[in-house]
Enzyme design. Structure first.
Site, short mmCIF file in Angstrom:
data_model
loop_
_atom_site.label_atom_id
_atom_site.label_comp_id
_atom_site.label_asym_id
_atom_site.label_seq_id
_atom_site.Cartn_x
_atom_site.Cartn_y
_atom_site.Cartn_z
CD GLU A 121 46.89 80.85 99.56
OE1 GLU A 121 45.65 80.72 99.61
OE2 GLU A 121 47.49 81.13 98.49
CG ASP A 148 68.03 92.60 87.25
OD1 ASP A 148 68.69 91.91 88.05
OD2 ASP A 148 68.47 92.96 86.14
CE LYS A 164 75.78 89.21 88.67
NZ LYS A 164 74.81 88.13 88.31
CB SER A 216 36.33 78.62 105.80
OG SER A 216 35.29 78.69 104.85
CG PHE A 239 44.38 76.71 99.82
CD1 PHE A 239 44.29 75.67 98.92
CD2 PHE A 239 43.22 77.36 100.20
CE1 PHE A 239 43.08 75.28 98.39
CE2 PHE A 239 41.99 76.98 99.68
CZ PHE A 239 41.92 75.94 98.77
#
Length: 615
Positions: free
Chosen positions: A356, A147, A239, A335, A381
């Site tokens: 990305e 989580d 946990k 591009s 980028f």
């Protein structure tokens, strides 16, 4: 396996997680204990996998995104008979296959290296894409997340992309145990908070008690029967489940249990249950890769061609010759010129939009399934995806990354669009190859060569057009260079790559007219670098002047320096590089302002020659 034995299997996984961490004196047993029932049900009733044939085309794929819970994974491998108890207790020791975080370099059943949280689901999306669009096989992709890692933006890039692609072969299991490393997570045990987020992206969600094995079993079945949507199973867990002194308590993350023997006794002692993981259904083997004749594009000598154009044309040609080549782009294909591949091979083109991290993660997932991915975006980028590139190297994944619009030479767009750190970034990646071509034929040849290399391969392309220098049959071995000007009387050597090669040649011609001969080296292979040619030039000319459209840190100049770090005498080294923050200007104005144009090169050479004479 009936419910009673599933419960016992979950306890066994907890015990073995505790034992492994205790033997190592380190690890994350409490994070393993929370997800033990989730893994027990998955391995016993739903996962289809042949451990003797990890490359079986019908195998389901399991990704442990919360890689720190590796004791649980190894305990499950032991229960499945893939490893034995003796090996389990070598966890985290020198030479063991059972590393602190699992990697496919060591274990054939691991799909991808994890441990940098937020990466398992994005890579799982890439694997699921391969299954749905290319393999067209019935395998499922199961990803176990924690989580805490849902705070990572990369998880939500993956969630949106999975929904857009309707990846109903993908299930993420979220172990909502409420506790992170330093305390409670942002949403604690609020399953609805996580459900709302996944639903907003278009996922089917199931909320479940993660310690109720029958409820977990039903949830997995619901995921497998859901069509048109990925499924997120949000499991409330504790946990350290099962051990009173650590269960749901803070401050125990990443630590062996204080009293492992007492914990094992409380969990019911050591067991040796075996789980018969279901074998996959018969599936077609991936067809042999078609390797037809590769007809790379050709251009006329002196023709003005941008290397980004050459990349796109060459990639399309490579895709025609080879069925295993795929291309990905981050919504800049017009591009980067990846659009040339997209138009000719739309079935093997993957648009990841402005994401990305998901771009590189999808490439890694496709590589896992035997494809040769080329992922392209603006060089600037790609910095967003650096951690994914780093982890791909940890995985040993074979991924080609292409950064266009590099350097100040792009012109008026300004510094936010200029990749002037990319060479350093990719050179620093373990086992990487870094290439920077200066003309169209060189670019095409290097694109073809990249497809057969290992590890991370980076190609830097340029926006502006440059003259074709080389013929179509010229060879450009990786690790090589080209000496473009040379004479016995050379006063020094100019070392350039990409756009600065053309500036160096102009400077050399002007200097020759003034009676100052200089050598010019096109160092298109930035890593590995051509040590022998550089050393010969240093011995014969005494001084190397590097010229790069990149910051001085970590780029071409540093690559040249490393050729002389073996103890031999170091020649005089001078660097011209982008040292100031550029603004908006024409390409010619940019390279002049940066001091890397022909005029600046010539001026630097004249100063160096005069200095040598005065000495």
């Amino acid at each position: 396996m009936d419910s009673a034995r599933l419960i016992e299997l979950g306890q066994q996984l907890r015990v073995d997680s505790v034992r492994a961490a205790a033997a190592a004196g380190s690890g994350h047993p409490t994070s393993s204990m929370s997800a033990a029932d989730l893994v027990a049900v998955l391995f016993a009733r739903h996962l289809r996998y042949d451990f003797e044939r990890p490359d079986h085309p019908g195998n389901d794929r399991f990704v442990l995104s919360k890689g720190h819970a590796s004791p649980l994974l190894y305990a499950a491998y032991k229960a499945a008979g893939a490893i034995d108890d003796e090996e389990l207790l070598t966890y985290r020791t020198l030479g063991s296959r059972l590393e602190g975080h699992p990697t496919p370099r060591r274990l054939p059943w691991v799909e991808t290296a994890t441990g940098s949280l937020g990466q398992g689901l994005p890579v799982g999306v890439g694997i699921a894409l391969a299954g749905k669009r290319l393999d067209r096989s019935g395998y499922r992709v199961w990803v176990l997340c924690g989580d805490s890692e849902l705070a990572e933006g990369s998880v939500w890039e993956a969630a949106e992309h999975a929904a857009y692609e309707e990846l109903d072969n993908l299930t993420v299991i979220v172990d909502v145990n409420r506790l992170g490393q330093r305390g409670p997570t942002r949403h604690g045990h609020d399953l609805h908070a996580y459900a709302r987020r996944f639903q907003a992206f278009g996922w089917h969600t199931v909320e479940v008690d993660g310690h109720d094995v029958e409820a977990v079993d039903r949830a997995y079945g619901e995921a497998a029967s859901t069509a048109g949507q990925s499924t997120a199973i949000l499991a409330r867990t504790l946990k350290g489940k099962g051990v009173r002194d650590v269960q749901d308590r803070e401050g125990l993350h990443g630590k062996p249990l204080p009293d492992a023997d007492a914990a094992i006794a409380e969990l019911g002692g050591v067991r040796d249950l075996r789980v018969e993981v279901r074998r996959p259904s018969a599936a077609r083997i991936m067809p042999a890769v078609r390797s037809g004749p590769l007809r790379l594009p050709r251009w006329e000598s002196g023709e003005e061609v941008a290397t980004r154009d050459a990349y796109g044309r060459a990639l399309a040609a490579l895709g025609t010759a080879r069925d295993d080549v795929v291309a990905l782009d981050g919504e800049v294909g017009d591009s980067t010129r990846a659009e040339f591949f997209a138009k000719e091979h739309p079935d093997r083109f993957f648009e990841t939009y402005i994401a990305e991290q998901q771009l590189v993660a999808s490439a890694v997932g496709l590589a896992v399934r035997g494809r040769v991915p080329f992922a392209s975006s603006f060089a600037a980028f790609l910095t967003r995806a650096h951690d994914f590139v780093r982890m791909a190297a940890v995985s040993g994944a074979g991924v080609n990354v292409v950064g266009s619009h590099a350097g100040v030479a792009i012109g008026e767009d300004g510094p936010s669009q200029m990749g002037v750190e990319d060479l350093a970034m990719f050179r620093a990646v373990h086992g990487s190859t870094v290439l920077y071509p200066c003309d169209a034929h060189q670019t095409a040849a290097l694109v073809a060569a990249m497809a057969d290399l290992d590890g991370i391969r980076y190609l830097r392309t340029s926006r502006g057009k440059t003259p074709v220098l080389y013929g179509p049959d010229e060879e450009f071995p990786v690790g090589g260079s080209k000496v473009l000007r040379s004479s016995p009387d050379d006063r020094l050597t100019v070392v350039a790559a990409g756009v600065t090669v053309h500036e160096a040649l102009k400077a050399a011609d002007a200097l020759a007219a003034d009676g100052i001969p200089v050598r010019v080296i096109d160092l298109y292979s930035v890593k590995p670098v051509d040590r022998e040619t550089l050393r010969t030039a240093a011995e014969q000319t005494g001084c190397l002047l590097t010229v790069e459209d990149h910051h001085p840190e970590g780029g071409l100049g540093d690559a040249v320096v490393e050729a002389f770090l073996d103890g031999r005498p170091t020649p005089r080294l001078v660097r011209l590089a982008v040292r100031d923050m550029p603004g908006s200007a024409t390409p010619a104005e940019q390279v002049h302002a940066a001091g890397i144009d022909a005029e600046s090169v010539a001026a630097a050479v004249q100063l160096l020659v005069e200095s040598a004479v005065l000495r």
